[in-house]
Design an enzyme around this catalytic site. Structure first.
Site, PDB file in Angstrom:
ATOM      1  N   PHE A   1       2.403   3.931   1.992  1.00  0.00           N
ATOM      2  CA  PHE A   1       3.680   3.558   1.418  1.00  0.00           C
ATOM      3  C   PHE A   1       4.327   2.516   2.331  1.00  0.00           C
ATOM      4  CE2 PHE A   1       2.791   7.906   0.040  1.00  0.00           C
ATOM      5  CZ  PHE A   1       2.881   7.744  -1.339  1.00  0.00           C
TER       6      PHE A   1
ATOM      7  N   PHE B   1       0.867  -1.187   0.000  1.00  0.00           N
ATOM      8  CA  PHE B   1       0.000   0.000   0.000  1.00  0.00           C
ATOM      9  C   PHE B   1       0.894   1.225   0.000  1.00  0.00           C
ATOM     10  CE2 PHE B   1       0.908  -1.356   4.276  1.00  0.00           C
ATOM     11  CZ  PHE B   1       1.227  -0.182   4.945  1.00  0.00           C
TER      12      PHE B   1
END
Ligand code: CUA
Length: 147
Positions: free
Chosen positions: A68, A66
């Site tokens: 980050f 995802f």
């Protein structure tokens, strides 16, 4: 000369098109379709990411990328562990690259990417994102400890 140039270009396009469609070569090779990215966190096995032991020193690592980061962020396996990676993304395209190994995957929302690697050497292995995914791309990393 222009005719030859255009002819050659068309020939190359035809060859590329033939390779791509008839032979089924495309960037999603080796991936399986999964569900819509927004349902990833509610769909098994990605609703419960982590390391699962399936043999004496063999594991499945279910990982969700995802912005980050990676879920799970860190895992630890014994030296010699054979790890079957099973990864997907819950938002955009990410990378899953472990320098010093052959693990190098593209993580696409809507697909499951799989690869297997045996960690013979103990150490700290970084998992890096090598697909630009936004402003925090350079901060996106995970760790695999091999002990
Ligand atoms: Cu994730 Cu770059």
């Amino acid at each position: 000369w222009l005719g030859i140039g255009i002819g050659t270009l068309l020939l190359f396009l035809l060859i590329t098109g033939y390779m791509g469609f008839s032979m089924g070569l495309h960037p999603t090779d080796g991936m399986e379709r999964t569900v819509e990215p927004e349902k990833v966190t509610r769909t098994p096995p990605f609703d419960n990411p982590g390391l699962e032991r399936i043999g004496p020193n063999e594991y499945v690592l279910t990982s969700v990328s995802f912005v980050f980061g990676y879920d799970p962020k860190e895992v630890t396996v014994p030296a010699g562990a054979k790890v079957h990676f099973r990864v997907t993304s819950r938002d955009v395209i990410h990378g899953f690259y472990i320098p010093g190994t052959t693990v190098n995957m593209m993580v696409e929302p809507g697909h499951i990417t799989k690869q297997t690697y045996t960690f013979d050497k103990p150490g700290k292995y970084l998992v890096l994102c090598h697909e630009y995914c936004g402003s925090g791309h350079h901060l996106m990393q995970g760790t695999i400890y091999v002990k």
